[in-house]
Design a protein around this motif. Sequence first.
Motif, PDB file in Angstrom:
ATOM      1  N   GLY A  28       0.800  -1.216   0.000  1.00 31.84           N
ATOM      2  CA  GLY A  28       0.000   0.000   0.000  1.00 31.84           C
ATOM      3  C   GLY A  28       0.833   1.265   0.000  1.00 31.84           C
ATOM      4  O   GLY A  28       0.294   2.365   0.084  1.00 31.84           O
ATOM      5  N   GLY A  29       2.138   1.123  -0.093  1.00 28.88           N
ATOM      6  CA  GLY A  29       3.031   2.270  -0.046  1.00 28.88           C
ATOM      7  C   GLY A  29       2.772   3.287  -1.138  1.00 28.88           C
ATOM      8  O   GLY A  29       2.900   4.485  -0.924  1.00 28.88           O
ATOM      9  N   HIS A  30       2.381   2.820  -2.322  1.00 31.16           N
ATOM     10  CA  HIS A  30       2.122   3.749  -3.423  1.00 31.16           C
ATOM     11  C   HIS A  30       0.936   4.660  -3.112  1.00 31.16           C
ATOM     12  O   HIS A  30       0.940   5.831  -3.476  1.00 31.16           O
ATOM     13  N   LEU A  31      -0.061   4.131  -2.448  1.00 33.01           N
ATOM     14  CA  LEU A  31      -1.205   4.970  -2.075  1.00 33.01           C
ATOM     15  C   LEU A  31      -0.787   6.056  -1.087  1.00 33.01           C
ATOM     16  O   LEU A  31      -1.216   7.201  -1.197  1.00 33.01           O
ATOM     17  N   VAL A  32       0.067   5.699  -0.156  1.00 30.43           N
ATOM     18  CA  VAL A  32       0.574   6.671   0.817  1.00 30.43           C
ATOM     19  C   VAL A  32       1.384   7.750   0.106  1.00 30.43           C
ATOM     20  O   VAL A  32       1.223   8.947   0.378  1.00 30.43           O
ATOM     21  N   ILE A  33       2.234   7.327  -0.809  1.00 29.74           N
ATOM     22  CA  ILE A  33       3.059   8.280  -1.564  1.00 29.74           C
ATOM     23  C   ILE A  33       2.163   9.212  -2.379  1.00 29.74           C
ATOM     24  O   ILE A  33       2.359  10.426  -2.391  1.00 29.74           O
ATOM     25  N   LYS A  34       1.168   8.663  -3.062  1.00 32.03           N
ATOM     26  CA  LYS A  34       0.269   9.484  -3.878  1.00 32.03           C
ATOM     27  C   LYS A  34      -0.456  10.528  -3.027  1.00 32.03           C
ATOM     28  O   LYS A  34      -0.531  11.699  -3.392  1.00 32.03           O
ATOM     29  N   LYS A  35      -0.982  10.100  -1.890  1.00 33.36           N
ATOM     30  CA  LYS A  35      -1.669  11.045  -0.994  1.00 33.36           C
ATOM     31  C   LYS A  35      -0.722  12.139  -0.525  1.00 33.36           C
ATOM     32  O   LYS A  35      -1.090  13.314  -0.465  1.00 33.36           O
ATOM     33  N   ASN A  36       0.500  11.747  -0.208  1.00 35.62           N
ATOM     34  CA  ASN A  36       1.494  12.711   0.267  1.00 35.62           C
ATOM     35  C   ASN A  36       1.878  13.695  -0.837  1.00 35.62           C
ATOM     36  O   ASN A  36       2.014  14.891  -0.585  1.00 35.62           O
ATOM     37  N   LEU A  37       2.055  13.208  -2.045  1.00 38.97           N
ATOM     38  CA  LEU A  37       2.389  14.091  -3.162  1.00 38.97           C
ATOM     39  C   LEU A  37       1.277  15.116  -3.396  1.00 38.97           C
ATOM     40  O   LEU A  37       1.546  16.302  -3.586  1.00 38.97           O
ATOM     41  N   LEU A  38       0.040  14.655  -3.383  1.00 38.70           N
ATOM     42  CA  LEU A  38      -1.084  15.565  -3.596  1.00 38.70           C
ATOM     43  C   LEU A  38      -1.188  16.606  -2.487  1.00 38.70           C
ATOM     44  O   LEU A  38      -1.576  17.747  -2.725  1.00 38.70           O
ATOM     45  N   LYS A  39      -0.822  16.213  -1.295  1.00 36.32           N
ATOM     46  CA  LYS A  39      -0.872  17.136  -0.152  1.00 36.32           C
ATOM     47  C   LYS A  39       0.284  18.136  -0.180  1.00 36.32           C
ATOM     48  O   LYS A  39       0.100  19.315   0.098  1.00 36.32           O
ATOM     49  N   GLU A  40       1.469  17.682  -0.545  1.00 35.31           N
ATOM     50  CA  GLU A  40       2.678  18.498  -0.434  1.00 35.31           C
ATOM     51  C   GLU A  40       2.964  19.389  -1.643  1.00 35.31           C
ATOM     52  O   GLU A  40       3.587  20.428  -1.515  1.00 35.31           O
ATOM     53  N   ILE A  41       2.542  18.970  -2.825  1.00 37.27           N
ATOM     54  CA  ILE A  41       2.841  19.751  -4.022  1.00 37.27           C
ATOM     55  C   ILE A  41       1.758  20.815  -4.198  1.00 37.27           C
ATOM     56  O   ILE A  41       0.570  20.485  -4.262  1.00 37.27           O
ATOM     57  N   PRO A  42       2.159  22.081  -4.267  1.00 37.23           N
ATOM     58  CA  PRO A  42       1.174  23.169  -4.382  1.00 37.23           C
ATOM     59  C   PRO A  42       0.283  23.008  -5.613  1.00 37.23           C
ATOM     60  O   PRO A  42       0.749  22.625  -6.689  1.00 37.23           O
ATOM     61  N   LYS A  43      -0.976  23.309  -5.446  1.00 33.53           N
ATOM     62  CA  LYS A  43      -1.944  23.197  -6.553  1.00 33.53           C
ATOM     63  C   LYS A  43      -1.603  24.129  -7.703  1.00 33.53           C
ATOM     64  O   LYS A  43      -1.922  23.858  -8.853  1.00 33.53           O
ATOM     65  N   GLN A  51      12.359  13.037 -10.662  1.00 32.53           N
ATOM     66  CA  GLN A  51      13.646  12.406 -10.982  1.00 32.53           C
ATOM     67  C   GLN A  51      13.583  10.953 -10.525  1.00 32.53           C
ATOM     68  O   GLN A  51      13.245  10.674  -9.386  1.00 32.53           O
ATOM     69  N   GLY A  52      13.928  10.052 -11.428  1.00 33.84           N
ATOM     70  CA  GLY A  52      13.829   8.627 -11.118  1.00 33.84           C
ATOM     71  C   GLY A  52      12.378   8.184 -11.172  1.00 33.84           C
ATOM     72  O   GLY A  52      11.881   7.492 -10.300  1.00 33.84           O
ATOM     73  N   CYS A  53      11.680   8.594 -12.225  1.00 33.29           N
ATOM     74  CA  CYS A  53      10.230   8.398 -12.329  1.00 33.29           C
ATOM     75  C   CYS A  53       9.811   6.965 -12.612  1.00 33.29           C
ATOM     76  O   CYS A  53       8.629   6.647 -12.558  1.00 33.29           O
ATOM     77  N   GLY A  54      10.779   6.085 -12.924  1.00 34.90           N
ATOM     78  CA  GLY A  54      10.396   4.710 -13.244  1.00 34.90           C
ATOM     79  C   GLY A  54       9.489   4.689 -14.459  1.00 34.90           C
ATOM     80  O   GLY A  54       9.788   5.307 -15.471  1.00 34.90           O
ATOM     81  N   THR A  55       8.349   4.026 -14.342  1.00 32.66           N
ATOM     82  CA  THR A  55       7.430   3.922 -15.473  1.00 32.66           C
ATOM     83  C   THR A  55       6.424   5.068 -15.525  1.00 32.66           C
ATOM     84  O   THR A  55       5.528   5.061 -16.353  1.00 32.66           O
ATOM     85  N   GLY A  56       6.558   6.057 -14.650  1.00 32.23           N
ATOM     86  CA  GLY A  56       5.818   7.310 -14.757  1.00 32.23           C
ATOM     87  C   GLY A  56       4.405   7.352 -14.215  1.00 32.23           C
ATOM     88  O   GLY A  56       3.647   8.261 -14.533  1.00 32.23           O
ATOM     89  N   GLU A  57       4.019   6.405 -13.387  1.00 27.17           N
ATOM     90  CA  GLU A  57       2.620   6.353 -12.958  1.00 27.17           C
ATOM     91  C   GLU A  57       2.167   7.557 -12.141  1.00 27.17           C
ATOM     92  O   GLU A  57       0.984   7.880 -12.130  1.00 27.17           O
ATOM     93  N   TYR A  58       3.092   8.273 -11.503  1.00 26.78           N
ATOM     94  CA  TYR A  58       2.683   9.448 -10.731  1.00 26.78           C
ATOM     95  C   TYR A  58       2.264  10.607 -11.635  1.00 26.78           C
ATOM     96  O   TYR A  58       1.667  11.573 -11.171  1.00 26.78           O
ATOM     97  N   SER A  59       2.525  10.486 -12.924  1.00 29.52           N
ATOM     98  CA  SER A  59       2.073  11.527 -13.853  1.00 29.52           C
ATOM     99  C   SER A  59       0.552  11.625 -13.868  1.00 29.52           C
ATOM    100  O   SER A  59      -0.002  12.681 -14.167  1.00 29.52           O
ATOM    101  N   LEU A  60      -0.127  10.546 -13.526  1.00 27.83           N
ATOM    102  CA  LEU A  60      -1.584  10.568 -13.493  1.00 27.83           C
ATOM    103  C   LEU A  60      -2.118  11.580 -12.480  1.00 27.83           C
ATOM    104  O   LEU A  60      -3.241  12.064 -12.622  1.00 27.83           O
ATOM    105  N   LEU A  61      -1.323  11.904 -11.495  1.00 30.59           N
ATOM    106  CA  LEU A  61      -1.732  12.871 -10.480  1.00 30.59           C
ATOM    107  C   LEU A  61      -1.684  14.308 -10.990  1.00 30.59           C
ATOM    108  O   LEU A  61      -2.407  15.168 -10.490  1.00 30.59           O
ATOM    109  N   PHE A  62      -0.804  14.576 -11.976  1.00 31.66           N
ATOM    110  CA  PHE A  62      -0.517  15.959 -12.351  1.00 31.66           C
ATOM    111  C   PHE A  62      -0.686  16.265 -13.834  1.00 31.66           C
ATOM    112  O   PHE A  62      -0.552  17.414 -14.248  1.00 31.66           O
ATOM    113  N   GLY A  63      -0.936  15.278 -14.660  1.00 36.16           N
ATOM    114  CA  GLY A  63      -1.187  15.492 -16.084  1.00 36.16           C
ATOM    115  C   GLY A  63      -0.055  16.187 -16.808  1.00 36.16           C
ATOM    116  O   GLY A  63       1.114  15.834 -16.650  1.00 36.16           O
TER     117      GLY A  63
END
Length: 105
Positions: A28-43, A51-63
Motif C-alpha cells: 500500500g506504499g504507493h497509495l501513501v506516496i500518492k496522498k502525500n504528493l497531492l498534499k505536499e505539491i502546491p496546486k 527524478q527517477g520516475c520509473g514507469t511514470g505512474e505518478y504523472s496521473l496525479l498531475f497530467g
Amino acid sequence: MKNIKAVIDSIWEIPFFYKLLQGTLAAGGHLVIKKNLLKEIPKDAKKILDQGCGTGEYSLLFGDKYSGLDNNKDYINKAKKIYPGTFYIGDATDMKILKNNTFDV
C-alpha cells in the motif's frame, strides 16, 4: 551470488516486471506516496519534475504539468505510450537534458 544479482537486476529493467515487483514490494506504499504528493505539491505548481520516475505512474496525479526523468529507456518509452506529461531519458546527476526547462517542484 553475483550471478543472482545480475539476473535480478536484469528483471528490474523490464517495465512489466518493474511494476509488478514495485506493486508487490511496496504493497500500500504507493497509495501513501500518492496522498502525500497531492498534499505536499502546491496546486498552483506549473511544472513538476520527477527524478527517477520509473514507469511514470505518478504523472496521473498531475497530467501535463508533470515531467519524468529516468535513465532506463524502456521505462521512459513505456511511460510515453500510456501516461500524460513529458518524459526524458537521462541521469539526474547530469541535468543538461533539461537545461531549458524550469520546474516549480
